[in-house]
Motif scaffolding. Sequence first.
Motif, PDB file in Angstrom:
ATOM      1  N   LYS A 166       0.811  -1.219   0.000  1.00  0.00           N
ATOM      2  CA  LYS A 166       0.000   0.000   0.000  1.00  0.00           C
ATOM      3  C   LYS A 166       0.846   1.271   0.000  1.00  0.00           C
ATOM      4  N   ILE A 167       1.897   1.327   0.806  1.00  0.00           N
ATOM      5  CA  ILE A 167       2.664   2.568   0.921  1.00  0.00           C
ATOM      6  C   ILE A 167       3.334   2.932  -0.407  1.00  0.00           C
ATOM      7  N   PRO A 168       4.050   2.016  -1.075  1.00  0.00           N
ATOM      8  CA  PRO A 168       4.619   2.384  -2.380  1.00  0.00           C
ATOM      9  C   PRO A 168       3.554   2.756  -3.413  1.00  0.00           C
ATOM     10  N   TYR A 169       2.431   2.030  -3.398  1.00  0.00           N
ATOM     11  CA  TYR A 169       1.374   2.349  -4.359  1.00  0.00           C
ATOM     12  C   TYR A 169       0.826   3.755  -4.118  1.00  0.00           C
ATOM     13  N   ASP A 170       0.529   4.083  -2.861  1.00  0.00           N
ATOM     14  CA  ASP A 170       0.025   5.424  -2.552  1.00  0.00           C
ATOM     15  C   ASP A 170       1.031   6.494  -2.959  1.00  0.00           C
ATOM     16  N   ALA A 172       3.335   6.219  -5.405  1.00  0.00           N
ATOM     17  CA  ALA A 172       3.388   6.283  -6.872  1.00  0.00           C
ATOM     18  C   ALA A 172       2.234   7.091  -7.439  1.00  0.00           C
ATOM     19  N   GLU A 173       1.063   6.995  -6.809  1.00  0.00           N
ATOM     20  CA  GLU A 173      -0.121   7.686  -7.309  1.00  0.00           C
ATOM     21  C   GLU A 173      -0.046   9.202  -7.134  1.00  0.00           C
ATOM     22  N   LEU A 174       0.940   9.691  -6.407  1.00  0.00           N
ATOM     23  CA  LEU A 174       1.119  11.140  -6.282  1.00  0.00           C
ATOM     24  C   LEU A 174       1.747  11.749  -7.531  1.00  0.00           C
ATOM     25  N   PHE A 175       2.315  10.900  -8.382  1.00  0.00           N
ATOM     26  CA  PHE A 175       3.043  11.387  -9.552  1.00  0.00           C
ATOM     27  C   PHE A 175       2.312  10.998 -10.835  1.00  0.00           C
ATOM     28  N   ASP A 176       2.572  11.736 -11.907  1.00  0.00           N
ATOM     29  CA  ASP A 176       1.972  11.435 -13.206  1.00  0.00           C
ATOM     30  C   ASP A 176       2.357  10.029 -13.662  1.00  0.00           C
ATOM     31  N   ALA A 177       1.509   9.443 -14.477  1.00  0.00           N
ATOM     32  CA  ALA A 177       1.720   8.061 -14.918  1.00  0.00           C
ATOM     33  C   ALA A 177       3.024   7.887 -15.681  1.00  0.00           C
ATOM     34  N   GLU A 178       3.515   8.952 -16.327  1.00  0.00           N
ATOM     35  CA  GLU A 178       4.763   8.855 -17.085  1.00  0.00           C
ATOM     36  C   GLU A 178       5.985   9.207 -16.246  1.00  0.00           C
ATOM     37  N   GLU A 184       8.640   3.424 -11.984  1.00  0.00           N
ATOM     38  CA  GLU A 184       9.617   2.553 -11.328  1.00  0.00           C
ATOM     39  C   GLU A 184       8.997   1.830 -10.136  1.00  0.00           C
ATOM     40  N   THR A 185       8.205   2.550  -9.358  1.00  0.00           N
ATOM     41  CA  THR A 185       7.548   1.924  -8.204  1.00  0.00           C
ATOM     42  C   THR A 185       6.530   0.884  -8.649  1.00  0.00           C
ATOM     43  N   ILE A 186       5.708   1.221  -9.630  1.00  0.00           N
ATOM     44  CA  ILE A 186       4.701   0.278 -10.116  1.00  0.00           C
ATOM     45  C   ILE A 186       5.370  -0.952 -10.731  1.00  0.00           C
ATOM     46  N   LYS A 187       6.515  -0.759 -11.379  1.00  0.00           N
ATOM     47  CA  LYS A 187       7.258  -1.898 -11.937  1.00  0.00           C
ATOM     48  C   LYS A 187       7.624  -2.893 -10.843  1.00  0.00           C
ATOM     49  N   HIS A 188       8.189  -2.395  -9.760  1.00  0.00           N
ATOM     50  CA  HIS A 188       8.606  -3.294  -8.677  1.00  0.00           C
ATOM     51  C   HIS A 188       7.402  -3.945  -7.994  1.00  0.00           C
ATOM     52  N   LEU A 189       6.323  -3.208  -7.836  1.00  0.00           N
ATOM     53  CA  LEU A 189       5.128  -3.796  -7.227  1.00  0.00           C
ATOM     54  C   LEU A 189       4.567  -4.916  -8.098  1.00  0.00           C
ATOM     55  N   ASN A 190       4.616  -4.759  -9.400  1.00  0.00           N
ATOM     56  CA  ASN A 190       4.121  -5.810 -10.288  1.00  0.00           C
ATOM     57  C   ASN A 190       5.012  -7.044 -10.262  1.00  0.00           C
ATOM     58  N   LEU A 473      10.573   5.651  -2.961  1.00  0.00           N
ATOM     59  CA  LEU A 473      11.008   6.473  -4.088  1.00  0.00           C
ATOM     60  C   LEU A 473      10.143   7.723  -4.252  1.00  0.00           C
ATOM     61  N   GLY A 474      10.804   8.886  -4.262  1.00  0.00           N
ATOM     62  CA  GLY A 474      10.128  10.151  -4.514  1.00  0.00           C
ATOM     63  C   GLY A 474       9.568  10.841  -3.291  1.00  0.00           C
ATOM     64  N   ILE A 475       9.618  10.185  -2.120  1.00  0.00           N
ATOM     65  CA  ILE A 475       9.001  10.721  -0.904  1.00  0.00           C
ATOM     66  C   ILE A 475      10.089  10.980   0.139  1.00  0.00           C
ATOM     67  N   PRO A 476      10.026  12.112   0.864  1.00  0.00           N
ATOM     68  CA  PRO A 476      11.010  12.336   1.931  1.00  0.00           C
ATOM     69  C   PRO A 476      11.022  11.194   2.944  1.00  0.00           C
ATOM     70  N   LYS A 477      12.184  10.913   3.466  1.00  0.00           N
ATOM     71  CA  LYS A 477      12.312   9.905   4.510  1.00  0.00           C
ATOM     72  C   LYS A 477      11.756  10.459   5.815  1.00  0.00           C
ATOM     73  N   THR A 478      11.193   9.590   6.641  1.00  0.00           N
ATOM     74  CA  THR A 478      10.647  10.025   7.922  1.00  0.00           C
ATOM     75  C   THR A 478      11.544   9.587   9.077  1.00  0.00           C
ATOM     76  N   GLU A 479      11.503  10.373  10.135  1.00  0.00           N
ATOM     77  CA  GLU A 479      12.150  10.038  11.400  1.00  0.00           C
ATOM     78  C   GLU A 479      11.159  10.310  12.516  1.00  0.00           C
ATOM     79  N   MET A 480      11.224   9.509  13.572  1.00  0.00           N
ATOM     80  CA  MET A 480      10.413   9.762  14.758  1.00  0.00           C
ATOM     81  C   MET A 480      11.153  10.725  15.672  1.00  0.00           C
ATOM     82  N   MET A 481      10.441  11.684  16.234  1.00  0.00           N
ATOM     83  CA  MET A 481      11.078  12.612  17.161  1.00  0.00           C
ATOM     84  C   MET A 481      10.037  13.171  18.121  1.00  0.00           C
TER      85      MET A 481
END
Length: 482
Positions: A166-170, A172-178, A184-190, A473-481
Motif C-alpha cells: 500500500k505505501i509504495p502504491y500510494d 506512486a499515485e502522487l506522480f503522473d503516470a509517465e 519505477e515503483t509500479i514496476k517493482h510492485l508488479n 522512491l520520490g518521498i522524503p524519509k521520515t524520522e520519529m522525534m
Amino acid sequence: MTDMKAKRIEKIISEIELIRRTEIEKIPAKYIECGYKADNKLPIVTDEWKDFDENTVIGGLDNHCRIYFEIKTPKSVSENNQFRLKLLSGYSGTFNSSRNPQCIMYINGELVQGLDLNHDEYILEADTDYKIHIYYYSGMFSEKYHMKISLVQADTRIEKLYYDFKIPYDAAELFDAEDYRHTETIKHLNIAANYLDFTEPFSDRFFDGAAKACDYLENNYYGKYAPHEATVDCIGHTHIDVAWMWTYAQTKEKVQRSFSIVVELMKRYPEYKFTISQPQLLEYLKEEAPSVYADIKELVRQGRIDIEGAMWVEPDCNLPSGESLVRQIIWGKRFIKDEFGLESKILWLPDVFGYSAAIPQILKKSGVNKFVTSKIGWNEFNQIPYDLFKWVGVDGTEVSTHFMTCRDEGWDNLRATTYVGQITPAYIQGTWDRQQQKEYTDEVFMTYGYGDGGGGPTEEMLEMQRRLHQGVLGIPKTEMMT
C-alpha cells in the motif's frame, strides 16, 4: 490512457484488504444506560442490565452506557495468529473524530485503552479468559445506531503484505503516470505481485508467495534509491481542546481515552515517540486515571514522551492581559518541572487565532526561546512568506518562530496547514513541499494523530512510518522525534 499495471496493484491491495480480518464470533453482552462516571470503579452487573447485541439501538446526543461481557479466546494455531476484539459502530453520520462515538475499555478490572472510530480494535492473548467492561460515549450528534462487538482473527503476514504494497502504491499515485517515480515503483510492485497466489487464501502456497513478494520489495525497492533531499520528522500528538463543544467532564474522558491509546501503542512500536502539551490535561489524567498517568511518567523518563508547551493550556492570545499570559507560563512551566523534571522551552500554540505583540518579550523573560503555531496558515486571502523566522515583538525582543507546514499534497488550498496530520505519502510530501525556507534546511517536522478525542496516532500511521523511514522512491524519509 489507463495505467493497467497500476490498476492491477490497486486491485491486489483491495483483495488483500478483504482477507485482513476474519470474524470468529459475534459477542453478546449486557448493557445499561448511565451518566458521566465519577471515577474508574466498575459497577456490578445486575438484573437491571439489558441484553446487548448487534441489533441493539444506542447513540444519541451526549449519552453514555456501560457494556459488559466475558470471553475466552481460542488457542492459537500459528505464531502469526492475532485475536482482536473489534467494535464496529453503525454510526453513519459526519466523520468528526472530536464528536463521534468514543469509549474506554477495562479488562479484568483495569483501564487498558480508549476505543473510537479511528482505534476500533484491541489485541487479545490466545487461550485467555477476559472480563471486559466498556464505558461507551455516544458522541455529539443525535443519530441513533447499532454497534457490533466481535472477535476477529488477523495474521501478521497478511498485515505486512498489505502495508508493504500500500505505501509504495500510494506514493506512486502522487506522480503522473509517465513520471519515473511512478513507473519505477509500479514496476517493482508488479514484479512482487507475480509471486502472489490468491486461489486459496490462508493456504501454505498463499503465505509462501506473500513472503516472497515482501522479500522482493525489501531487497529491491525499499531504501534502494538515492535518498530524497528532505527528511520529515514525525511528532506523535493529539491536540485536545480543554473547552470547546463539550463539557469539562467530557474533556477528562477524552484525556483518559487518548493517552491510554498512546501507552498501548508504545508497547507494540518501540520507535514511537509522542509529545504532550497543556499541563491541565495531565492534571486531569492524574486525578482521573492515576495508573495511566504513572505509565506516562515512566515513558517520559525513558525519553519516549516529551512534555512541552510552556503554558497551562493553549489560550486565546488576543483578549487576555499580559498578566494572564505570564501566569499561564508560570503555572505551566511549574507543573512540567515539578511533575517531570523538565524545563519547558517551547511555546506550543497550534490552534489559536491571533497573537499579542508582547509575546516575544514575555517568552524571553520566562526562559522560553521558541514559538510554534499553525492556524495562521488558514488565512483565506494571502500567505506569510516565511515559515522559519525571528518574530520581533513590540519592544524589539526576538523569538525563534516556526509556522507548521503539515498538509496533504492533494488539498486544493495550497496555503492551508494542520496540526492533526497523518503519516501517509501524501502528507509527508505535502509537508515538505509547503516548507518555504528550503535554502536553510532540508528538515521539517509535522505532528500526526487525530485530535479532540480522536485518540491520536493509529496503528496504520505507525506501520506507514516504518516503511517511509526505510525509503520510498520520490518521498522524503521520515524520522520519529519529540
